[in-house]
Design an enzyme around this catalytic site. Sequence first.
Site, PDB file in Angstrom:
ATOM      1  N   HIS A 309      33.344   4.478  44.665  1.00 29.06           N
ATOM      2  CA  HIS A 309      33.225   5.032  43.321  1.00 29.06           C
ATOM      3  C   HIS A 309      34.480   4.678  42.539  1.00 29.06           C
ATOM      4  O   HIS A 309      35.575   4.686  43.099  1.00 29.06           O
ATOM      5  CB  HIS A 309      33.045   6.561  43.364  1.00 29.06           C
ATOM      6  CG  HIS A 309      32.520   7.102  42.075  1.00 29.06           C
ATOM      7  ND1 HIS A 309      33.335   7.388  41.017  1.00 29.06           N
ATOM      8  CD2 HIS A 309      31.249   7.353  41.663  1.00 29.06           C
ATOM      9  CE1 HIS A 309      32.595   7.814  40.016  1.00 29.06           C
ATOM     10  NE2 HIS A 309      31.328   7.799  40.372  1.00 29.06           N
ATOM     11  N   ASP A 367      24.771   8.854  45.204  1.00 26.48           N
ATOM     12  CA  ASP A 367      23.521   8.085  45.241  1.00 26.48           C
ATOM     13  C   ASP A 367      23.092   7.734  46.650  1.00 26.48           C
ATOM     14  O   ASP A 367      21.917   7.483  46.896  1.00 26.48           O
ATOM     15  CB  ASP A 367      23.660   6.824  44.389  1.00 26.48           C
ATOM     16  CG  ASP A 367      23.565   7.161  42.916  1.00 26.48           C
ATOM     17  OD1 ASP A 367      23.079   8.261  42.613  1.00 26.48           O
ATOM     18  OD2 ASP A 367      23.982   6.349  42.090  1.00 26.48           O
TER      19      ASP A 367
HETATM   20  N1  ACO Z   1      30.973  -2.228  50.005  1.00 24.42           N
HETATM   21  C1  ACO Z   1      31.964  -3.062  50.388  1.00 24.42           C
HETATM   22  N2  ACO Z   1      33.129  -3.222  49.736  1.00 24.42           N
HETATM   23  C2  ACO Z   1      33.300  -2.513  48.616  1.00 24.42           C
HETATM   24  C3  ACO Z   1      32.321  -1.617  48.129  1.00 24.42           C
HETATM   25  C4  ACO Z   1      31.128  -1.472  48.864  1.00 24.42           C
HETATM   26  N3  ACO Z   1      30.175  -0.643  48.458  1.00 24.42           N
HETATM   27  N4  ACO Z   1      32.759  -1.033  46.989  1.00 24.42           N
HETATM   28  C5  ACO Z   1      33.972  -1.548  46.760  1.00 24.42           C
HETATM   29  N5  ACO Z   1      34.307  -2.435  47.738  1.00 24.42           N
HETATM   30  C6  ACO Z   1      35.585  -3.135  47.873  1.00 24.42           C
HETATM   31  C7  ACO Z   1      35.664  -4.302  46.883  1.00 24.42           C
HETATM   32  O1  ACO Z   1      35.227  -5.510  47.455  1.00 24.42           O
HETATM   33  C8  ACO Z   1      37.124  -4.323  46.559  1.00 24.42           C
HETATM   34  O2  ACO Z   1      37.818  -4.955  47.605  1.00 24.42           O
HETATM   35  P1  ACO Z   1      39.185  -5.800  47.288  1.00 24.42           P
HETATM   36  O3  ACO Z   1      40.164  -4.801  46.769  1.00 24.42           O
HETATM   37  O4  ACO Z   1      39.554  -6.346  48.621  1.00 24.42           O
HETATM   38  O5  ACO Z   1      38.806  -6.836  46.276  1.00 24.42           O
HETATM   39  C9  ACO Z   1      37.551  -2.850  46.593  1.00 24.42           C
HETATM   40  O6  ACO Z   1      36.607  -2.226  47.480  1.00 24.42           O
HETATM   41  C10 ACO Z   1      37.504  -2.170  45.239  1.00 24.42           C
HETATM   42  O7  ACO Z   1      36.228  -2.414  44.658  1.00 24.42           O
HETATM   43  P2  ACO Z   1      35.961  -2.570  43.104  1.00 24.42           P
HETATM   44  O8  ACO Z   1      34.658  -3.243  42.899  1.00 24.42           O
HETATM   45  O9  ACO Z   1      37.174  -3.209  42.459  1.00 24.42           O
HETATM   46  O10 ACO Z   1      35.915  -1.071  42.682  1.00 24.42           O
HETATM   47  P3  ACO Z   1      35.301  -0.504  41.348  1.00 24.42           P
HETATM   48  O11 ACO Z   1      35.970   0.782  41.131  1.00 24.42           O
HETATM   49  O12 ACO Z   1      35.361  -1.516  40.246  1.00 24.42           O
HETATM   50  O13 ACO Z   1      33.746  -0.318  41.699  1.00 24.42           O
HETATM   51  C11 ACO Z   1      31.721   0.590  42.470  1.00 24.42           C
HETATM   52  C12 ACO Z   1      33.173   0.884  42.057  1.00 24.42           C
HETATM   53  C13 ACO Z   1      31.022  -0.254  41.391  1.00 24.42           C
HETATM   54  C14 ACO Z   1      30.962   1.912  42.572  1.00 24.42           C
HETATM   55  C15 ACO Z   1      31.725  -0.142  43.826  1.00 24.42           C
HETATM   56  O14 ACO Z   1      32.345   0.644  44.805  1.00 24.42           O
HETATM   57  C16 ACO Z   1      30.318  -0.565  44.262  1.00 24.42           C
HETATM   58  O15 ACO Z   1      29.845  -1.634  43.845  1.00 24.42           O
HETATM   59  N6  ACO Z   1      29.653   0.279  45.100  1.00 24.42           N
HETATM   60  C17 ACO Z   1      28.288   0.017  45.511  1.00 24.42           C
HETATM   61  C18 ACO Z   1      27.343   0.402  44.386  1.00 24.42           C
HETATM   62  C19 ACO Z   1      27.213   1.903  44.234  1.00 24.42           C
HETATM   63  O16 ACO Z   1      27.013   2.639  45.178  1.00 24.42           O
HETATM   64  N7  ACO Z   1      27.267   2.337  42.948  1.00 24.42           N
HETATM   65  C20 ACO Z   1      27.056   3.756  42.611  1.00 24.42           C
HETATM   66  C21 ACO Z   1      28.217   4.326  41.926  1.00 24.42           C
HETATM   67  S1  ACO Z   1      28.011   6.047  41.729  1.00 24.42           S
HETATM   68  C22 ACO Z   1      27.066   6.294  40.362  1.00 24.42           C
HETATM   69  O17 ACO Z   1      26.846   5.446  39.524  1.00 24.42           O
HETATM   70  C23 ACO Z   1      26.495   7.618  40.231  1.00 24.42           C
END
Ligand code: ACO
Length: 433
Positions: A309, A367
């Site tokens: 998140h 979620d």
């Molecule tokens: N699986 C694997 N790796 C992940 C995941 C994941 N679900 N989420 C983040 N990471 C990793 C990224 O690759 C990144 O790694 P790095 O630092 O080595 O490059 C690091 O964790 C940070 O990730 P970001 O994408 O920069 O984090 P951001 O805050 O921008 O994104 C998000 C948050 C979009 C929710 C992300 O965690 C994601 O895509 N999760 C899966 C989708 C999801 O469940 N979304 C629901 C959100 S809750 C809602 O809307 C109610």
Amino acid sequence: MTEQRKATLRLGENTEPIEFPILSGSMGPDTIDIRTLYAKSGLFTYDPGFLSTASTKSNITFIDGDKGILLYRGYPIEQLATRCDFMEVCHLLLTGELPTDNQKQHFVNTIKSHTMLHEQLVRFYTGFRRDAHPMAVMVGVVGALSAFYHEAMDISDALHREQSAFRLIAKLPTIAAMAYKYNIGQPFIYPRNDLSYAANFLYMMFATPAEKYEPNPVIVRALDRILILHADHEQNASTSTVRLAGSSGANPFACISAGIACLWGPAHGGANEACLNMLEQIGDVSRINEYIKRAKDKTDGFRLMGFGHRVYKNFDPRAKLMRETCHEVLNEMGLHNNRLFKLALELERIALEDEYFVAKKLYPNVDFYSGIVQRALGIPTSMFTAIFAMARTVGWVAQWNEMIADPDQKIGRPRQLYTGTGHRDVPTDKINN
Ligand code: ACO
């Protein structure tokens, strides 16, 4: 009188420092008011993804992502989810206060008086392919509401805005349930105003003219909790979309449609559907490690859906509550040994212990559990995000209303860091070709 705190920016050794006021809210980090930065320095700030930018002031929802705190109008989500129902939470988000008994009765009756759709709007559904995704239908039908409520509406009038809010909250379940019925080819079921908000939605989804249907109270309660937990979430992507669309003075139904479009994406509300699809793809507990490995591999685009998140870096308080509901529902429905649910719980266990996920603070989000709960409730995967949209409508419309009522409100107009080609001339031999 306390002196206004200031932040000082020095752009070079021989330049004059520039000062900016520091604004304090009632809670949360202070913010530097940089509105005069460009005028004073000729510089913009660069913050794609809004990692450090407060896009607005708001009285509605507060989040402390490090401490796992979520408050609606000051009340902790844990208390609202266990002591209130969704209608009370809607009243709270819209007006700032929980309703008294009389106010609640009045509010519930008002919402019930708006649950039906104009018959011409009902016919609008037939323009969609029958296999259209319910979210595509929601974007279209909610947008089309603007055609029914436009000429007579004056968004500068608080009563007109209130009326739009009631209509949106009341009609979203009808619109979502009809999107489902259209998809499966069953007749539309019209609302039943003797039922609660959540029970009426389940009735419109699952009843048919051929058989009697009475919603199961456990399922109703679980759905009501899903609605409360998703009702608002500060300046998330879809809420910011609604605010930006609304900042031009656009029709509120069209603005909410824009919010629904944004919510649909798998990085936002689409995650619950994507999470269930991922569980189906993994298929068996024996394949979890393979997928965990893929999620960690930077060359592989795969992510564990339902994990991580932007704001919550310790735990998502909604996920904690949804996890409880998940276990309650699985027990009640006798589904603890179901293949998919066992897989989900094992994935949760492994990811919570895995170094990569622990180090990056990637916990299951709301979620992850809401997808599992909805599947257990018998709701088809393609409807998960539509239910999220139904819940979030009150948040979107409360935030839209707050923005329009703000006398300092301006059209949202971000700037950019241009990285394209510099000025060049079209060759003269192109002229008049
Ligand atoms: N699986 C694997 N790796 C992940 C995941 C994941 N679900 N989420 C983040 N990471 C990793 C990224 O690759 C990144 O790694 P790095 O630092 O080595 O490059 C690091 O964790 C940070 O990730 P970001 O994408 O920069 O984090 P951001 O805050 O921008 O994104 C998000 C948050 C979009 C929710 C992300 O965690 C994601 O895509 N999760 C899966 C989708 C999801 O469940 N979304 C629901 C959100 S809750 C809602 O809307 C109610």
